[in-house]
Motif scaffolding. Structure first.
Motif, PDB file in Angstrom:
ATOM      1  N   ARG A 162       0.858  -1.192   0.000  1.00  0.00           N
ATOM      2  CA  ARG A 162       0.000   0.000   0.000  1.00  0.00           C
ATOM      3  C   ARG A 162       0.889   1.234   0.000  1.00  0.00           C
ATOM      4  NH1 ARG A 162      -5.508   1.628   1.471  1.00  0.00           N
ATOM      5  NH2 ARG A 162      -5.429   3.893   1.405  1.00  0.00           N
ATOM      6  N   GLU A 163       0.611   2.147  -0.910  1.00  0.00           N
ATOM      7  CA  GLU A 163       1.291   3.437  -0.921  1.00  0.00           C
ATOM      8  C   GLU A 163       0.414   4.439  -0.187  1.00  0.00           C
ATOM      9  OE1 GLU A 163       2.664   4.671  -4.782  1.00  0.00           O
ATOM     10  OE2 GLU A 163       3.660   2.741  -5.129  1.00  0.00           O
ATOM     11  N   PHE A 164       1.051   5.279   0.607  1.00  0.00           N
ATOM     12  CA  PHE A 164       0.345   6.282   1.405  1.00  0.00           C
ATOM     13  C   PHE A 164       0.857   7.674   1.063  1.00  0.00           C
ATOM     14  CE2 PHE A 164       0.074   2.416   3.900  1.00  0.00           C
ATOM     15  CZ  PHE A 164      -1.225   2.439   4.380  1.00  0.00           C
ATOM     16  N   ASP A 165      -0.021   8.638   1.133  1.00  0.00           N
ATOM     17  CA  ASP A 165       0.366  10.043   0.996  1.00  0.00           C
ATOM     18  C   ASP A 165       0.758  10.550   2.374  1.00  0.00           C
ATOM     19  OD1 ASP A 165      -0.139  10.164  -1.766  1.00  0.00           O
ATOM     20  OD2 ASP A 165      -2.272  10.451  -1.403  1.00  0.00           O
ATOM     21  N   LEU A 166       1.781   9.922   2.927  1.00  0.00           N
ATOM     22  CA  LEU A 166       2.280  10.240   4.259  1.00  0.00           C
ATOM     23  C   LEU A 166       3.801  10.126   4.250  1.00  0.00           C
ATOM     24  CD1 LEU A 166      -0.097   7.927   6.339  1.00  0.00           C
ATOM     25  CD2 LEU A 166      -0.260  10.419   6.182  1.00  0.00           C
ATOM     26  N   PRO A 167       4.478  10.981   4.999  1.00  0.00           N
ATOM     27  CA  PRO A 167       5.922  10.800   5.144  1.00  0.00           C
ATOM     28  C   PRO A 167       6.209   9.464   5.842  1.00  0.00           C
ATOM     29  CG  PRO A 167       5.229  12.933   6.033  1.00  0.00           C
ATOM     30  CD  PRO A 167       3.988  12.146   5.710  1.00  0.00           C
ATOM     31  N   LEU A 168       7.352   8.886   5.567  1.00  0.00           N
ATOM     32  CA  LEU A 168       7.732   7.593   6.138  1.00  0.00           C
ATOM     33  C   LEU A 168       7.591   7.554   7.656  1.00  0.00           C
ATOM     34  CD1 LEU A 168       9.072   4.764   5.908  1.00  0.00           C
ATOM     35  CD2 LEU A 168      11.258   5.937   6.098  1.00  0.00           C
ATOM     36  N   GLU A 169       8.087   8.568   8.342  1.00  0.00           N
ATOM     37  CA  GLU A 169       8.061   8.585   9.811  1.00  0.00           C
ATOM     38  C   GLU A 169       6.630   8.530  10.348  1.00  0.00           C
ATOM     39  OE1 GLU A 169       9.712  10.856   7.916  1.00  0.00           O
ATOM     40  OE2 GLU A 169      11.732  10.038   8.206  1.00  0.00           O
ATOM     41  N   LEU A 170       5.713   9.194   9.657  1.00  0.00           N
ATOM     42  CA  LEU A 170       4.320   9.207  10.098  1.00  0.00           C
ATOM     43  C   LEU A 170       3.656   7.847   9.858  1.00  0.00           C
ATOM     44  CD1 LEU A 170       2.543  11.255  11.479  1.00  0.00           C
ATOM     45  CD2 LEU A 170       1.824  12.095   9.237  1.00  0.00           C
ATOM     46  N   LEU A 171       3.954   7.220   8.734  1.00  0.00           N
ATOM     47  CA  LEU A 171       3.416   5.882   8.471  1.00  0.00           C
ATOM     48  C   LEU A 171       3.921   4.906   9.527  1.00  0.00           C
ATOM     49  CD1 LEU A 171       1.926   3.745   6.825  1.00  0.00           C
ATOM     50  CD2 LEU A 171       3.958   3.596   5.346  1.00  0.00           C
ATOM     51  N   ASP A 174       6.981  13.132   0.956  1.00  0.00           N
ATOM     52  CA  ASP A 174       5.589  13.135   1.415  1.00  0.00           C
ATOM     53  C   ASP A 174       4.838  11.834   1.153  1.00  0.00           C
ATOM     54  OD1 ASP A 174       5.734  15.822   2.332  1.00  0.00           O
ATOM     55  OD2 ASP A 174       5.522  16.502   0.245  1.00  0.00           O
ATOM     56  N   THR A 175       5.514  10.839   0.594  1.00  0.00           N
ATOM     57  CA  THR A 175       4.831   9.573   0.323  1.00  0.00           C
ATOM     58  C   THR A 175       5.694   8.407   0.790  1.00  0.00           C
ATOM     59  OG1 THR A 175       5.745   9.394  -1.925  1.00  0.00           O
ATOM     60  CG2 THR A 175       3.590  10.476  -1.704  1.00  0.00           C
ATOM     61  N   SER A 176       5.023   7.322   1.129  1.00  0.00           N
ATOM     62  CA  SER A 176       5.725   6.135   1.611  1.00  0.00           C
ATOM     63  C   SER A 176       4.929   4.892   1.232  1.00  0.00           C
ATOM     64  CB  SER A 176       5.930   6.213   3.128  1.00  0.00           C
ATOM     65  OG  SER A 176       4.694   6.438   3.782  1.00  0.00           O
ATOM     66  N   LYS A 177       5.567   3.756   1.442  1.00  0.00           N
ATOM     67  CA  LYS A 177       4.944   2.488   1.053  1.00  0.00           C
ATOM     68  C   LYS A 177       5.137   1.471   2.169  1.00  0.00           C
ATOM     69  CE  LYS A 177       5.187  -0.856  -2.753  1.00  0.00           C
ATOM     70  NZ  LYS A 177       5.899  -1.160  -4.009  1.00  0.00           N
ATOM     71  N   LEU A 178       4.106   0.693   2.400  1.00  0.00           N
ATOM     72  CA  LEU A 178       4.157  -0.421   3.342  1.00  0.00           C
ATOM     73  C   LEU A 178       4.153  -1.711   2.527  1.00  0.00           C
ATOM     74  CD1 LEU A 178       3.928  -1.744   6.166  1.00  0.00           C
ATOM     75  CD2 LEU A 178       1.440  -1.535   5.919  1.00  0.00           C
ATOM     76  N   ASN A 179       5.134  -2.572   2.791  1.00  0.00           N
ATOM     77  CA  ASN A 179       5.194  -3.905   2.191  1.00  0.00           C
ATOM     78  C   ASN A 179       5.054  -4.913   3.324  1.00  0.00           C
ATOM     79  OD1 ASN A 179       6.067  -3.174  -0.630  1.00  0.00           O
ATOM     80  ND2 ASN A 179       7.732  -2.253   0.538  1.00  0.00           N
ATOM     81  N   MET A 180       4.020  -5.726   3.245  1.00  0.00           N
ATOM     82  CA  MET A 180       3.801  -6.765   4.250  1.00  0.00           C
ATOM     83  C   MET A 180       3.936  -8.129   3.581  1.00  0.00           C
ATOM     84  SD  MET A 180       0.432  -5.276   6.217  1.00  0.00           S
ATOM     85  CE  MET A 180       0.429  -6.533   7.477  1.00  0.00           C
ATOM     86  N   HIS A 181       4.734  -8.983   4.176  1.00  0.00           N
ATOM     87  CA  HIS A 181       4.884 -10.355   3.709  1.00  0.00           C
ATOM     88  C   HIS A 181       4.407 -11.231   4.869  1.00  0.00           C
ATOM     89  CE1 HIS A 181       7.858 -13.677   2.225  1.00  0.00           C
ATOM     90  NE2 HIS A 181       6.614 -14.060   2.171  1.00  0.00           N
TER      91      HIS A 181
END
Length: 155
Positions: free
Chosen positions: A20-29, A112-119
Protein backbone atom coordinates in the motif's frame (compact mmCIF):
# COMPACT_ATOMS: atom_id res chain seq x y z
CA UNK A 1 -14.24 1.85 -5.39
CA UNK A 2 -10.68 0.84 -6.12
CA UNK A 3 -8.85 -1.05 -3.40
CA UNK A 4 -5.61 0.84 -2.80
CA UNK A 5 -4.20 -1.95 -0.65
CA UNK A 6 -3.00 -4.67 -3.04
CA UNK A 7 -2.90 -8.33 -2.01
CA UNK A 8 -0.93 -10.89 -3.98
CA UNK A 9 -1.56 -14.57 -3.30
CA UNK A 10 0.36 -16.95 -5.54
CA UNK A 11 -1.28 -20.35 -6.11
CA UNK A 12 0.24 -23.14 -4.04
CA UNK A 13 2.17 -20.81 -1.71
CA UNK A 14 1.46 -20.29 1.97
CA UNK A 15 2.05 -16.55 1.91
CA UNK A 16 0.52 -13.20 1.06
CA UNK A 17 2.24 -10.06 -0.09
CA UNK A 18 0.35 -6.89 0.76
CA UNK A 19 1.41 -3.46 -0.48
CA UNK A 20 0.00 0.00 0.00
CA UNK A 21 1.29 3.44 -0.92
CA UNK A 22 0.35 6.28 1.41
CA UNK A 23 0.37 10.04 1.00
CA UNK A 24 2.28 10.24 4.26
CA UNK A 25 5.92 10.80 5.14
CA UNK A 26 7.73 7.59 6.14
CA UNK A 27 8.06 8.59 9.81
CA UNK A 28 4.32 9.21 10.10
CA UNK A 29 3.42 5.88 8.47
CA UNK A 30 5.76 4.04 10.84
CA UNK A 31 4.27 5.92 13.81
CA UNK A 32 0.84 4.51 12.84
CA UNK A 33 2.14 1.03 13.66
CA UNK A 34 4.02 1.81 16.87
CA UNK A 35 2.08 4.47 18.81
CA UNK A 36 -0.80 2.85 20.74
CA UNK A 37 -3.08 5.90 20.53
CA UNK A 38 -2.79 5.97 16.74
CA UNK A 39 -3.07 2.17 16.33
CA UNK A 40 -6.31 2.26 18.35
CA UNK A 41 -7.80 4.91 16.07
CA UNK A 42 -7.17 3.31 12.71
CA UNK A 43 -7.56 -0.32 13.78
CA UNK A 44 -10.60 0.34 15.95
CA UNK A 45 -9.25 -1.82 18.76
CA UNK A 46 -7.83 -1.39 22.25
CA UNK A 47 -4.06 -1.74 22.57
CA UNK A 48 -3.41 -3.68 25.78
CA UNK A 49 0.34 -3.96 25.18
CA UNK A 50 2.75 -2.77 22.49
CA UNK A 51 6.43 -3.22 23.30
CA UNK A 52 8.26 -1.88 20.25
CA UNK A 53 11.57 -3.70 20.67
CA UNK A 54 13.22 -7.00 19.84
CA UNK A 55 11.57 -9.73 21.98
CA UNK A 56 8.77 -7.31 22.84
CA UNK A 57 5.17 -8.42 22.74
CA UNK A 58 1.86 -6.91 21.76
CA UNK A 59 -1.80 -7.55 22.51
CA UNK A 60 -4.98 -6.00 21.06
CA UNK A 61 -8.62 -6.51 22.07
CA UNK A 62 -11.94 -5.31 20.68
CA UNK A 63 -15.21 -5.54 22.60
CA UNK A 64 -18.79 -4.81 21.62
CA UNK A 65 -21.11 -2.37 23.40
CA UNK A 66 -21.96 -5.04 26.00
CA UNK A 67 -18.30 -5.72 26.80
CA UNK A 68 -18.13 -9.05 24.94
CA UNK A 69 -14.78 -9.74 23.30
CA UNK A 70 -15.22 -9.83 19.51
CA UNK A 71 -11.53 -9.82 18.55
CA UNK A 72 -8.36 -10.51 20.46
CA UNK A 73 -4.88 -10.96 19.02
CA UNK A 74 -1.32 -11.06 20.27
CA UNK A 75 2.22 -11.77 19.21
CA UNK A 76 5.93 -11.30 19.71
CA UNK A 77 8.13 -8.76 17.98
CA UNK A 78 11.24 -10.46 16.63
CA UNK A 79 12.87 -7.51 14.89
CA UNK A 80 12.28 -3.79 15.27
CA UNK A 81 14.16 -1.22 13.18
CA UNK A 82 12.60 2.27 13.47
CA UNK A 83 11.20 3.61 10.19
CA UNK A 84 12.37 0.46 8.36
CA UNK A 85 10.88 -2.82 9.55
CA UNK A 86 8.96 -4.83 12.09
CA UNK A 87 9.02 -8.62 12.11
CA UNK A 88 6.36 -10.14 14.36
CA UNK A 89 4.06 -13.03 14.95
CA UNK A 90 0.30 -12.55 14.81
CA UNK A 91 -2.15 -14.89 16.52
CA UNK A 92 -5.90 -14.44 16.80
CA UNK A 93 -7.27 -15.85 20.03
CA UNK A 94 -10.40 -18.04 19.98
CA UNK A 95 -10.19 -18.36 16.19
CA UNK A 96 -9.49 -21.36 13.95
CA UNK A 97 -6.36 -19.70 12.54
CA UNK A 98 -2.85 -20.66 13.49
CA UNK A 99 -0.10 -18.19 14.30
CA UNK A 100 1.35 -16.36 11.29
CA UNK A 101 4.66 -14.60 10.72
CA UNK A 102 4.57 -11.01 9.46
CA UNK A 103 7.38 -9.02 7.88
CA UNK A 104 6.46 -5.32 7.67
CA UNK A 105 8.80 -3.11 5.68
CA UNK A 106 8.40 0.65 5.43
CA UNK A 107 9.80 2.45 2.40
CA UNK A 108 10.15 6.17 1.68
CA UNK A 109 9.05 7.05 -1.86
CA UNK A 110 9.31 10.86 -1.66
CA UNK A 111 9.40 13.32 1.25
CA UNK A 112 5.59 13.13 1.42
CA UNK A 113 4.83 9.57 0.32
CA UNK A 114 5.72 6.14 1.61
CA UNK A 115 4.94 2.49 1.05
CA UNK A 116 4.16 -0.42 3.34
CA UNK A 117 5.19 -3.91 2.19
CA UNK A 118 3.80 -6.77 4.25
CA UNK A 119 4.88 -10.35 3.71
CA UNK A 120 2.73 -12.75 5.72
CA UNK A 121 3.59 -16.44 6.04
CA UNK A 122 0.98 -18.99 7.12
CA UNK A 123 1.64 -22.52 8.34
CA UNK A 124 -0.06 -23.97 5.27
CA UNK A 125 -1.59 -23.03 1.94
CA UNK A 126 -4.97 -24.15 3.33
CA UNK A 127 -4.79 -21.68 6.22
CA UNK A 128 -3.80 -18.88 3.87
CA UNK A 129 -6.69 -19.72 1.56
CA UNK A 130 -9.13 -19.79 4.51
CA UNK A 131 -8.03 -16.26 5.41
CA UNK A 132 -8.64 -15.11 1.84
CA UNK A 133 -12.20 -16.49 1.97
CA UNK A 134 -13.00 -14.00 4.72
CA UNK A 135 -13.58 -10.30 3.91
CA UNK A 136 -9.87 -9.90 4.71
CA UNK A 137 -8.98 -7.82 1.63
CA UNK A 138 -11.84 -5.36 2.18
CA UNK A 139 -11.03 -5.14 5.89
CA UNK A 140 -7.35 -4.34 5.50
CA UNK A 141 -8.13 -1.84 2.72
CA UNK A 142 -10.69 -0.08 4.96
CA UNK A 143 -8.22 -0.03 7.86
CA UNK A 144 -5.50 1.44 5.63
CA UNK A 145 -7.97 4.06 4.35
CA UNK A 146 -8.67 5.04 7.99
CA UNK A 147 -4.92 5.13 8.68
CA UNK A 148 -4.45 7.51 5.72
CA UNK A 149 -7.36 9.74 6.81
CA UNK A 150 -6.34 9.92 10.48
CA UNK A 151 -2.67 10.54 9.83
CA UNK A 152 -3.30 13.08 7.07
CA UNK A 153 -4.69 15.31 9.81
CA UNK A 154 -1.41 14.97 11.76
CA UNK A 155 0.83 15.99 8.84
Amino acid sequence: MEQKTKISAEDGKQELVITREFDLPLELLFKAYVEPEIVEQWMGTKVLKLENKKHGSWQFKTTDAKGNVVFQANGVIHEFVPNKKITRTFEMENAPFDVQLEFLEFEQLTNDTSKLNMHIVYRSVTLRDQMLQLPFAQGINMAHNRLQDILSKLK
